[in-house]
Write a protein that holds these residues in place. Structure first.
Motif, PDB file in Angstrom:
ATOM      1  N   ALA A  91      17.099 -16.203 -33.149  1.00  0.00           N
ATOM      2  CA  ALA A  91      18.438 -15.834 -32.674  1.00  0.00           C
ATOM      3  C   ALA A  91      19.118 -14.925 -33.689  1.00  0.00           C
ATOM      4  CB  ALA A  91      19.270 -17.090 -32.437  1.00  0.00           C
ATOM      5  N   ILE A  92      18.917 -15.229 -34.968  1.00  0.00           N
ATOM      6  CA  ILE A  92      19.495 -14.385 -36.029  1.00  0.00           C
ATOM      7  C   ILE A  92      18.834 -13.008 -36.000  1.00  0.00           C
ATOM      8  CG2 ILE A  92      19.749 -14.125 -38.540  1.00  0.00           C
ATOM      9  CD1 ILE A  92      19.901 -17.324 -38.532  1.00  0.00           C
ATOM     10  N   HIS A  93      17.519 -12.975 -35.769  1.00  0.00           N
ATOM     11  CA  HIS A  93      16.844 -11.678 -35.585  1.00  0.00           C
ATOM     12  C   HIS A  93      17.540 -10.876 -34.481  1.00  0.00           C
ATOM     13  CE1 HIS A  93      14.300  -9.215 -32.953  1.00  0.00           C
ATOM     14  NE2 HIS A  93      13.784  -8.734 -34.070  1.00  0.00           N
ATOM     15  N   ASN A  94      17.776 -11.530 -33.344  1.00  0.00           N
ATOM     16  CA  ASN A  94      18.406 -10.834 -32.217  1.00  0.00           C
ATOM     17  C   ASN A  94      19.804 -10.354 -32.581  1.00  0.00           C
ATOM     18  OD1 ASN A  94      16.079 -11.357 -30.804  1.00  0.00           O
ATOM     19  ND2 ASN A  94      16.924 -13.074 -29.649  1.00  0.00           N
ATOM     20  N   GLY A  95      20.514 -11.166 -33.349  1.00  0.00           N
ATOM     21  CA  GLY A  95      21.833 -10.764 -33.825  1.00  0.00           C
ATOM     22  C   GLY A  95      21.754  -9.544 -34.738  1.00  0.00           C
ATOM     23  N   ASP A 141      32.851  -8.237 -41.651  1.00  0.00           N
ATOM     24  CA  ASP A 141      33.046  -7.866 -40.239  1.00  0.00           C
ATOM     25  C   ASP A 141      31.693  -7.627 -39.567  1.00  0.00           C
ATOM     26  OD1 ASP A 141      35.731  -8.068 -40.500  1.00  0.00           O
ATOM     27  OD2 ASP A 141      36.141  -5.903 -40.579  1.00  0.00           O
ATOM     28  N   ASP A 142      30.819  -6.883 -40.264  1.00  0.00           N
ATOM     29  CA  ASP A 142      29.481  -6.597 -39.732  1.00  0.00           C
ATOM     30  C   ASP A 142      28.686  -7.898 -39.590  1.00  0.00           C
ATOM     31  OD1 ASP A 142      27.665  -4.799 -38.716  1.00  0.00           O
ATOM     32  OD2 ASP A 142      26.726  -4.375 -40.638  1.00  0.00           O
ATOM     33  N   LEU A 143      28.742  -8.747 -40.617  1.00  0.00           N
ATOM     34  CA  LEU A 143      28.000 -10.006 -40.572  1.00  0.00           C
ATOM     35  C   LEU A 143      28.539 -10.920 -39.477  1.00  0.00           C
ATOM     36  CD1 LEU A 143      27.523 -10.752 -44.389  1.00  0.00           C
ATOM     37  CD2 LEU A 143      25.909  -9.710 -42.794  1.00  0.00           C
ATOM     38  N   ARG A 144      29.832 -10.853 -39.261  1.00  0.00           N
ATOM     39  CA  ARG A 144      30.417 -11.674 -38.194  1.00  0.00           C
ATOM     40  C   ARG A 144      29.959 -11.191 -36.813  1.00  0.00           C
ATOM     41  NH1 ARG A 144      34.176 -15.607 -38.076  1.00  0.00           N
ATOM     42  NH2 ARG A 144      35.095 -15.982 -36.024  1.00  0.00           N
ATOM     43  N   ARG A 145      29.854  -9.868 -36.651  1.00  0.00           N
ATOM     44  CA  ARG A 145      29.335  -9.320 -35.389  1.00  0.00           C
ATOM     45  C   ARG A 145      27.898  -9.797 -35.145  1.00  0.00           C
ATOM     46  NH1 ARG A 145      32.186  -4.773 -36.685  1.00  0.00           N
ATOM     47  NH2 ARG A 145      30.426  -3.814 -37.778  1.00  0.00           N
ATOM     48  N   ILE A 146      27.105  -9.800 -36.202  1.00  0.00           N
ATOM     49  CA  ILE A 146      25.716 -10.278 -36.105  1.00  0.00           C
ATOM     50  C   ILE A 146      25.714 -11.757 -35.702  1.00  0.00           C
ATOM     51  CG2 ILE A 146      23.672 -10.843 -37.511  1.00  0.00           C
ATOM     52  CD1 ILE A 146      24.383  -8.192 -39.102  1.00  0.00           C
ATOM     53  N   ALA A 147      26.596 -12.537 -36.349  1.00  0.00           N
ATOM     54  CA  ALA A 147      26.683 -13.975 -36.057  1.00  0.00           C
ATOM     55  C   ALA A 147      27.146 -14.220 -34.625  1.00  0.00           C
ATOM     56  CB  ALA A 147      27.626 -14.655 -37.048  1.00  0.00           C
ATOM     57  N   GLU A 148      28.051 -13.400 -34.150  1.00  0.00           N
ATOM     58  CA  GLU A 148      28.533 -13.540 -32.760  1.00  0.00           C
ATOM     59  C   GLU A 148      27.391 -13.264 -31.773  1.00  0.00           C
ATOM     60  OE1 GLU A 148      31.831 -10.843 -32.816  1.00  0.00           O
ATOM     61  OE2 GLU A 148      33.257 -12.375 -33.524  1.00  0.00           O
ATOM     62  N   ALA A 149      26.612 -12.207 -32.046  1.00  0.00           N
ATOM     63  CA  ALA A 149      25.485 -11.864 -31.158  1.00  0.00           C
ATOM     64  C   ALA A 149      24.411 -12.953 -31.189  1.00  0.00           C
ATOM     65  CB  ALA A 149      24.888 -10.517 -31.563  1.00  0.00           C
ATOM     66  N   ALA A 150      24.244 -13.592 -32.342  1.00  0.00           N
ATOM     67  CA  ALA A 150      23.205 -14.618 -32.500  1.00  0.00           C
ATOM     68  C   ALA A 150      23.584 -15.957 -31.868  1.00  0.00           C
ATOM     69  CB  ALA A 150      22.898 -14.829 -33.979  1.00  0.00           C
ATOM     70  N   VAL A 165      26.029 -24.765 -34.357  1.00  0.00           N
ATOM     71  CA  VAL A 165      26.195 -23.685 -35.343  1.00  0.00           C
ATOM     72  C   VAL A 165      27.300 -22.756 -34.847  1.00  0.00           C
ATOM     73  CG1 VAL A 165      25.110 -21.771 -36.575  1.00  0.00           C
ATOM     74  CG2 VAL A 165      23.735 -23.776 -35.945  1.00  0.00           C
ATOM     75  N   SER A 166      28.411 -22.703 -35.590  1.00  0.00           N
ATOM     76  CA  SER A 166      29.524 -21.842 -35.188  1.00  0.00           C
ATOM     77  C   SER A 166      29.327 -20.442 -35.775  1.00  0.00           C
ATOM     78  CB  SER A 166      30.847 -22.416 -35.691  1.00  0.00           C
ATOM     79  OG  SER A 166      30.907 -22.295 -37.111  1.00  0.00           O
ATOM     80  N   VAL A 167      30.093 -19.487 -35.266  1.00  0.00           N
ATOM     81  CA  VAL A 167      30.055 -18.118 -35.801  1.00  0.00           C
ATOM     82  C   VAL A 167      30.409 -18.138 -37.293  1.00  0.00           C
ATOM     83  CG1 VAL A 167      31.156 -15.832 -35.673  1.00  0.00           C
ATOM     84  CG2 VAL A 167      30.544 -17.044 -33.570  1.00  0.00           C
ATOM     85  N   GLY A 168      31.396 -18.936 -37.643  1.00  0.00           N
ATOM     86  CA  GLY A 168      31.815 -19.035 -39.048  1.00  0.00           C
ATOM     87  C   GLY A 168      30.717 -19.609 -39.930  1.00  0.00           C
ATOM     88  N   ASP A 169      30.043 -20.662 -39.453  1.00  0.00           N
ATOM     89  CA  ASP A 169      28.936 -21.270 -40.219  1.00  0.00           C
ATOM     90  C   ASP A 169      27.856 -20.235 -40.496  1.00  0.00           C
ATOM     91  OD1 ASP A 169      30.120 -23.766 -39.990  1.00  0.00           O
ATOM     92  OD2 ASP A 169      28.931 -24.357 -38.234  1.00  0.00           O
ATOM     93  N   LEU A 170      27.510 -19.490 -39.457  1.00  0.00           N
ATOM     94  CA  LEU A 170      26.409 -18.531 -39.575  1.00  0.00           C
ATOM     95  C   LEU A 170      26.812 -17.362 -40.474  1.00  0.00           C
ATOM     96  CD1 LEU A 170      23.629 -17.546 -39.014  1.00  0.00           C
ATOM     97  CD2 LEU A 170      24.327 -16.851 -36.721  1.00  0.00           C
ATOM     98  N   THR A 171      28.047 -16.886 -40.349  1.00  0.00           N
ATOM     99  CA  THR A 171      28.512 -15.794 -41.219  1.00  0.00           C
ATOM    100  C   THR A 171      28.442 -16.220 -42.683  1.00  0.00           C
ATOM    101  OG1 THR A 171      30.018 -15.079 -39.456  1.00  0.00           O
ATOM    102  CG2 THR A 171      30.404 -14.162 -41.641  1.00  0.00           C
ATOM    103  N   SER A 172      28.896 -17.436 -42.968  1.00  0.00           N
ATOM    104  CA  SER A 172      28.866 -17.952 -44.356  1.00  0.00           C
ATOM    105  C   SER A 172      27.434 -18.047 -44.874  1.00  0.00           C
ATOM    106  CB  SER A 172      29.524 -19.335 -44.422  1.00  0.00           C
ATOM    107  OG  SER A 172      30.873 -19.254 -44.049  1.00  0.00           O
ATOM    108  N   ALA A 173      26.525 -18.533 -44.024  1.00  0.00           N
ATOM    109  CA  ALA A 173      25.124 -18.669 -44.427  1.00  0.00           C
ATOM    110  C   ALA A 173      24.514 -17.301 -44.738  1.00  0.00           C
ATOM    111  CB  ALA A 173      24.327 -19.386 -43.341  1.00  0.00           C
TER     112      ALA A 173
END
Length: 384
Positions: free
Chosen positions: A260-264, A325-334, A348-356
């Motif tokens: 999913a992160i790849h897709n993001g 901002d870019d990482l958050r967009r990736i996290a939203e897509a994922a 896994v929230s958008v915020g969790d994934l952005t932080s990771a």
């Protein structure tokens, strides 16, 4: 309302063939599948396999008809290939090349109602064995998974072709395949549905774990073999792990955060020149961080995949931890609905994934520095 009975299922290609110079036997294995094959390969690939493929098909009494692949497995390219299948009255379509060619041909073969065959010339993804295709926009952004009611009728891998290809392709395949066990393990914990349409079987999960074990034991010597363009037992094992074990493992074991992160990541222009497995490796590392995996496990993963030649920092995939901002967009897509990240055994929230994602830069740099491994180099994206 009737309740659906949960099932466990495993799916696989009808036949898998692997070995040095296996491409010289393609005609023999195609004969039971059809009389009128259509071969799809780009000019680069055809330049180094065309002679052997022609000789093999001619020896088997099969016609040799080849069409070019357009470069991206988009809906438009699938429609074009489907039209060519009809035009040539083909009864089996054969993808010769990398994962993009293979995915486009699977989708076209299904649309045309004929059999389809994968002949990967690199061991860079686990696409060859699966009953699904990843479809991108014409610009190369992930669009959708297309699922088919069956897997390829034949997967044939010539390990000498893999040995002749640049080592970076094999490294990318290792990145794709290492995710298989991490994701199957998470899917098992959450009892989520796999790509095969049921819960994981013992078989699917065990093959995913076997893929991981084979790679940790053999990936580094296999990389050396490819640098020397030779086929060794270690390379044979890694090709099987990257292609068959990972293919069956991801499909019947389950996908989770890494893919999913790849897709993001495909939503960010900077990453478009990277191989699938390079982006998946960033996904695997980020999944380990999200899981709160033991520090020793994360350290081992960073050291090992860096030695294989895979990216373990944002810098190496053209991103920066400062660009939230870019990482958050990736996290939203994922994390959109239907993404495989929802197979994780926790939300896994958008915020969790952005932080990771932010955290892996400093973490990997420290681990690499402590291990005496090279500093990450800035990735310069190729523009289409």
């Amino acid at each position: 309302m009737t309740e659906t009975t949960p099932i466990r299922t495993v799916i696989s290609p009808a036949r898998y063939v692997q070995g040095k110079n296996a491409i010289t036997r393609l005609g023999e294995f195609l004969t039971p599948l059809g009389n009128s094959p259509l071969l799809v390969a780009d000019d680069l690939v055809w330049g180094f396999v065309g002679h052997d493929v022609e000789a093999s098909l001619s020896a088997a009494g099969l016609p040799v008809i080849r069409e070019d692949f357009g470069g991206i497995p988009s809906a438009r390219e699938v429609d074009r290939l489907t039209g060519l299948i009809t035009q040539h009255s083909a009864d089996v379509v054969v993808a010769v090349g990398g994962g993009s060619t293979i995915d486009a041909v699977k989708a076209a073969g299904y649309a045309a109602g004929i059999r389809w065959v994968s002949v990967p010339t690199v061991a860079s993804t686990d696409a060859p064995t699966s009953a699904l295709a990843v479809i991108y926009t014409d610009e190369g952004v992930f669009e959708e998974y297309r699922f088919f009611p069956k897997n390829p009728d034949l997967v044939l891998v010539d390990t000498q072709l893999v040995a002749n290809a640049p080592a970076s392709f094999l490294a990318a395949g290792v990145g794709d395949a290492l995710a298989t066990w991490l994701e199957a393990r998470a899917t098992r914990q959450s009892n989520a549905t796999t790509m095969a349409g049921g819960m994981a079987t013992l078989t699917g999960t065990a093959l995913a774990q076997l893929s991981w074990d084979v790679l940790w034991e053999n990936a580094l010597p296999a990389m050396d073999a490819v640098r020397d363009n030779v086929v060794t037992p270690a390379l044979e094992k890694v090709v099987e792990a990257n292609t068959l074990l990972s293919g069956l493992g991801f499909e019947s074991g389950g996908l989770a955060a890494a893919h999913a992160i790849h897709n993001g990541l495909t939503a960010s222009d900077q990453t478009h020149g990277l191989a699938h497995g390079q982006k998946v490796n960033i996904g695997s590392l980020t999944q380990l961080v999200l899981e709160g995996a033991p520090t020793a496990d994360i350290t081992d993963f960073i050291e090992f995949t860096t030695r294989v030649g895979l990216p373990t920092t944002l810098t190496e995939v053209g991103l920066t931890p400062d660009d939230t901002d870019d990482l958050r967009r990736i996290a939203e897509a994922a994390t959109v609905g239907g993404e495989t990240i929802h197979n994780m055994p926790f939300e896994v929230s958008v915020g969790d994934l952005t932080s990771a994602l932010v955290s892996i830069e400093r973490l990997s740099r420290r681990v690499r520095s402590n291990a005496g491994l090279p500093e990450p180099e800035l990735y310069q994206p190729r523009h289409h």
